[in-house]
Design an enzyme around this catalytic site. Structure first.
Site, PDB file in Angstrom:
ATOM      1  N   SER A   1       0.823  -1.204   0.000  1.00  0.00           N
ATOM      2  CA  SER A   1       0.000   0.000   0.000  1.00  0.00           C
ATOM      3  C   SER A   1       0.864   1.264   0.000  1.00  0.00           C
ATOM      4  CB  SER A   1      -0.970  -0.049   1.182  1.00  0.00           C
ATOM      5  OG  SER A   1      -2.051   0.834   0.994  1.00  0.00           O
TER       6      SER A   1
ATOM      7  N   ASP B   1      -5.764  -3.590  -2.578  1.00  0.00           N
ATOM      8  CA  ASP B   1      -4.744  -3.319  -1.567  1.00  0.00           C
ATOM      9  C   ASP B   1      -4.167  -4.592  -0.942  1.00  0.00           C
ATOM     10  OD1 ASP B   1      -3.237  -2.183   0.480  1.00  0.00           O
ATOM     11  OD2 ASP B   1      -4.967  -1.660   1.698  1.00  0.00           O
TER      12      ASP B   1
END
Length: 282
Positions: free
Chosen positions: A40, A160
């Site tokens: 991320s 993610d």
């Protein structure tokens, strides 16, 4: 440096500016790692680290955080995406705050982007083998659930990486790295709690039940990984950076002074711990 040392970077939205500050100090000290695995916001930080542009990790959000082309809740409501993907991955790196594509592609450091396969509900890892794939993997790794669209890559739909492998120390060890430098974005006493919106999660991702289950169980995975990090740290196998207190910034912070403050906290901790880190790496 020991060529069996890996760098592991978790995410955390704009808490990742703490990580950015530490990497800025790494870069100033010409400190490189043969292997980096990042999730991320950590993946975004790592990308600029390989390009030797660690200041970009602050400059981009600081400059554009209140620009609707960058982040817009109106767009989230009307188009299903909080962040402006084309603006972030095309306009900014190619025109507004140029990214050094050449330095990135010539880097000898191996970087793995952690993403989540939405159909399988499992982590999917992408290596920085080409610039196009790296940027697409970065887009996927930073695409938060609920506020982002799924990213197509390698005939998969991705989101993610923090959903399924938030602190990827096991993957680093599977790759053969015996020593780890881990940068976390929460203080030591932090443990993640379960999300309460179970019914909503299943409703939003009704076509992706494995993804919904992974989202709902993320806290279990995350807390187990925190325990493993502490175990490795106690055994002398991991050197861990973590803030001493809850960082003064939210995942989607819009106050510029808090973004800069968080970056500066990371820089200061990088300074304080640099000699101990170098001893660990030696």
């Amino acid at each position: 440096m020991n060529n069996k040392t890996a760098l592991v970077l978790e995410g955390g939205g704009f808490r990742g500016l703490y990580t950015a500050g530490i990497l800025h100090r790494f870069s100033e000290n010409n400190l490189e790692f043969p292997f980096i695995i990042a999730v991320s916001m950590g993946a975004s930080n790592a990308t600029n680290y390989l390009a030797k542009q660690t200041q970009r990790n602050l400059d981009v959000p600081y400059t554009f955080v209140n620009d609707k082309r960058y982040m817009s809740y109106a767009r989230l409501l009307t188009g299903g995406a909080l962040f402006g993907i084309d603006f972030i991955f095309v306009d900014i790196p190619k025109k507004l705050i140029p990214f050094d594509f050449k330095t990135f592609t010539e880097s000898k450091q191996k970087l793995i982007y952690v993403t989540t396969d939405c159909c399988l509900g499992k982590p999917y890892y992408v290596l920085n083998t080409s610039m196009n794939e790296s940027f697409k993997a970065l887009e996927a790794s930073t695409s938060l659930p609920f506020v982002s669209k799924m990213v197509p890559l390698h005939n998969r739909l991705l989101l993610d990486g923090g959903i399924t492998d938030p602190i990827p120390v096991e993957k680093a060890m599977e790759e053969g790295y015996e020593k780890l430098v881990v940068i976390l974005t929460q203080p030591k006493e932090f443990r993640k709690k379960a999300i309460k919106a179970k019914r909503l999660t299943h409703m939003i991702y009704k076509k992706y039940p494995q993804l919904a289950e992974a989202i709902l169980k993320r806290h279990i995975k995350y807390n187990k990984q925190l325990d493993l990090v502490e175990q490795l740290e106690a055994e002398g196998k991991a050197f861990v950076f973590r803030p001493n207190f809850t960082l003064p910034v939210s995942r989607t912070e819009q106050k510029k002074e808090k973004l800069k403050e968080t970056f500066d906290i990371g820089c200061r901790q990088g300074d304080v711990l640099m000699n101990k880190l170098l001893s660990f790496l030696d």
